[in-house]
Design an enzyme around this catalytic site. Sequence first.
Site, PDB file in Angstrom:
ATOM      1  N   ASP A  86     -48.310 -40.598 -23.583  1.00 54.95           N
ATOM      2  CA  ASP A  86     -48.175 -41.473 -24.765  1.00 54.95           C
ATOM      3  C   ASP A  86     -47.536 -41.142 -25.321  1.00 54.95           C
ATOM      4  O   ASP A  86     -47.895 -41.178 -26.831  1.00 54.95           O
ATOM      5  CB  ASP A  86     -49.934 -40.541 -24.959  1.00 54.95           C
ATOM      6  CG  ASP A  86     -49.551 -39.268 -25.654  1.00 54.95           C
ATOM      7  OD1 ASP A  86     -48.757 -38.873 -26.152  1.00 54.95           O
ATOM      8  OD2 ASP A  86     -50.802 -38.782 -26.509  1.00 54.95           O
ATOM      9  N   GLY A  87     -46.336 -40.519 -25.844  1.00 48.27           N
ATOM     10  CA  GLY A  87     -44.964 -40.241 -26.844  1.00 48.27           C
ATOM     11  C   GLY A  87     -45.379 -39.731 -28.167  1.00 48.27           C
ATOM     12  O   GLY A  87     -44.479 -39.341 -28.311  1.00 48.27           O
ATOM     13  N   GLU A  88     -46.332 -38.511 -27.729  1.00 49.17           N
ATOM     14  CA  GLU A  88     -46.640 -37.319 -29.259  1.00 49.17           C
ATOM     15  C   GLU A  88     -46.197 -36.842 -28.623  1.00 49.17           C
ATOM     16  O   GLU A  88     -45.608 -36.357 -27.507  1.00 49.17           O
ATOM     17  CB  GLU A  88     -47.897 -37.152 -29.579  1.00 49.17           C
ATOM     18  CG  GLU A  88     -48.789 -38.334 -29.849  1.00 49.17           C
ATOM     19  CD  GLU A  88     -50.436 -38.200 -29.865  1.00 49.17           C
ATOM     20  OE1 GLU A  88     -50.512 -37.161 -30.171  1.00 49.17           O
ATOM     21  OE2 GLU A  88     -51.594 -39.319 -30.774  1.00 49.17           O
ATOM     22  N   ARG A 121     -33.162 -43.152 -50.114  1.00 43.77           N
ATOM     23  CA  ARG A 121     -32.416 -44.442 -50.775  1.00 43.77           C
ATOM     24  C   ARG A 121     -33.218 -45.680 -50.973  1.00 43.77           C
ATOM     25  O   ARG A 121     -33.277 -46.416 -52.013  1.00 43.77           O
ATOM     26  CB  ARG A 121     -31.531 -45.538 -50.026  1.00 43.77           C
ATOM     27  CG  ARG A 121     -30.322 -44.534 -49.676  1.00 43.77           C
ATOM     28  CD  ARG A 121     -29.216 -44.902 -49.077  1.00 43.77           C
ATOM     29  NE  ARG A 121     -29.710 -44.742 -47.486  1.00 43.77           N
ATOM     30  CZ  ARG A 121     -29.278 -46.080 -47.117  1.00 43.77           C
ATOM     31  NH1 ARG A 121     -27.765 -46.286 -47.024  1.00 43.77           N
ATOM     32  NH2 ARG A 121     -29.367 -45.694 -45.569  1.00 43.77           N
ATOM     33  N   GLN A 122     -35.107 -45.417 -50.725  1.00 47.18           N
ATOM     34  CA  GLN A 122     -35.860 -45.849 -51.030  1.00 47.18           C
ATOM     35  C   GLN A 122     -36.350 -45.251 -51.534  1.00 47.18           C
ATOM     36  O   GLN A 122     -37.629 -45.334 -52.056  1.00 47.18           O
ATOM     37  CB  GLN A 122     -36.666 -46.572 -49.698  1.00 47.18           C
ATOM     38  CG  GLN A 122     -37.666 -47.921 -50.011  1.00 47.18           C
ATOM     39  CD  GLN A 122     -37.610 -49.512 -50.337  1.00 47.18           C
ATOM     40  OE1 GLN A 122     -36.392 -49.591 -50.153  1.00 47.18           O
ATOM     41  NE2 GLN A 122     -38.140 -50.142 -51.259  1.00 47.18           N
ATOM     42  N   ASP A 172     -18.331 -47.137 -55.075  1.00 44.03           N
ATOM     43  CA  ASP A 172     -19.160 -48.265 -56.071  1.00 44.03           C
ATOM     44  C   ASP A 172     -19.120 -46.836 -57.324  1.00 44.03           C
ATOM     45  O   ASP A 172     -18.876 -45.082 -56.739  1.00 44.03           O
ATOM     46  CB  ASP A 172     -20.154 -48.215 -55.602  1.00 44.03           C
ATOM     47  CG  ASP A 172     -21.587 -47.424 -55.200  1.00 44.03           C
ATOM     48  OD1 ASP A 172     -20.786 -45.831 -54.983  1.00 44.03           O
ATOM     49  OD2 ASP A 172     -22.234 -47.483 -53.953  1.00 44.03           O
ATOM     50  N   LYS A 201     -19.242 -52.579 -56.458  1.00 41.91           N
ATOM     51  CA  LYS A 201     -19.558 -53.112 -55.406  1.00 41.91           C
ATOM     52  C   LYS A 201     -20.916 -53.878 -55.638  1.00 41.91           C
ATOM     53  O   LYS A 201     -21.828 -53.700 -56.755  1.00 41.91           O
ATOM     54  CB  LYS A 201     -20.366 -52.130 -54.475  1.00 41.91           C
ATOM     55  CG  LYS A 201     -20.672 -51.932 -53.099  1.00 41.91           C
ATOM     56  CD  LYS A 201     -21.396 -51.225 -52.049  1.00 41.91           C
ATOM     57  CE  LYS A 201     -22.638 -50.621 -51.998  1.00 41.91           C
ATOM     58  NZ  LYS A 201     -22.892 -49.556 -51.821  1.00 41.91           N
TER      59      LYS A 201
HETATM   60  C1  R5P Z   1     -24.898 -46.678 -51.523  1.00 42.94           C
HETATM   61  O1  R5P Z   1     -24.761 -46.641 -53.063  1.00 42.94           O
HETATM   62  C2  R5P Z   1     -24.584 -45.413 -51.108  1.00 42.94           C
HETATM   63  O2  R5P Z   1     -24.123 -44.756 -51.580  1.00 42.94           O
HETATM   64  C3  R5P Z   1     -23.738 -45.864 -49.872  1.00 42.94           C
HETATM   65  O3  R5P Z   1     -22.837 -47.061 -50.033  1.00 42.94           O
HETATM   66  C4  R5P Z   1     -24.294 -46.740 -48.741  1.00 42.94           C
HETATM   67  O4  R5P Z   1     -25.439 -46.782 -48.676  1.00 42.94           O
HETATM   68  C5  R5P Z   1     -23.547 -47.182 -47.205  1.00 42.94           C
HETATM   69  O5  R5P Z   1     -24.684 -47.699 -46.460  1.00 42.94           O
HETATM   70  P1  R5P Z   1     -23.545 -48.398 -45.054  1.00 42.94           P
HETATM   71  O6  R5P Z   1     -22.717 -47.825 -44.515  1.00 42.94           O
HETATM   72  O7  R5P Z   1     -24.624 -49.358 -44.283  1.00 42.94           O
HETATM   73  O8  R5P Z   1     -23.109 -50.362 -46.598  1.00 42.94           O
END
Ligand code: R5P
Length: 277
Positions: A33-35, A87-88, A157, A181
Amino acid sequence: MIVPGSASQDIAAALAAELGEPLAPAEYERFADGEQLARVPETADRAVVVASTVTDAAHVELLQLQDAAAQQADEVVTVLPYMGYARQDEAFEPGEPVSARAMARAISTGTDRVVTVNPHEAAVCDFFDVPCAAVDAAGRLADPLPDLSEPLFLAPDAGAIDHAEAVRNEYGEGETDFFEKHRVSDTEVEIKPSDAATAGRDVVLVDDIIATGSTMSTAIEQLVEPARVFVTCVHPMLAASARTKLANAGVDAVYGTDTIERSVSAVSAAPAIADEL
Ligand code: R5P
């Protein structure tokens, strides 16, 4: 005793060797069943569950491993070499969840403490209801680099400049700089070049994670006549066509750690984790 998640067996073995602790013979099964069913037939007084939550299935498996371990051990420590959904870490639009907080709360129910590696923001640790430490493995990315000519360590960034500096410091010489960025969408970014000259130099790009590869491939496109381009990251997620994007952008080599087990996982984050344990 080290209890490995099914997607983190390399780093679990490396951690077991670092600490001189045995590996638990965990078992993983999936029903029709996927579990899923993850078993820990035996463990010691301290169970260190090592599981990168790289997929939704890995999240479920981690909760099962923690629960199974807690029935036998006095202390459960959870190591998240890579924490999915980190990241969220805020609701970027109305109606969105803070996914990192939801995951952290769920994980907290089955463990006494958490250790994670280079989360996107250190503040993600505050989402756990148990003590959480974030360790830094970025410096280890200097290990696989060859001898470099006039090296420039570039962050794609501003948020990744600490990682670029950590790799430069471990390498021992070179300049550091960062790009500006702007993320347009999940798979598209705009990047403004830095002021640093790149012609004839070996450039090492450093980030916490490569997900779709959009950030790194766009960054490479900004480089003017570099000698060689090396792309490094702590978490080599390399989702979808990321590796192809990097190859087409002209990268000479990609190096990551084993927080996510990929063919480019050239160094282990286990020593940094062991120091925290
Ligand atoms: C975002 O600020 C992170 O530091 C990474 O630069 C980012 O998550 C990389 O994601 P992607 O490879 O999809 O550009």
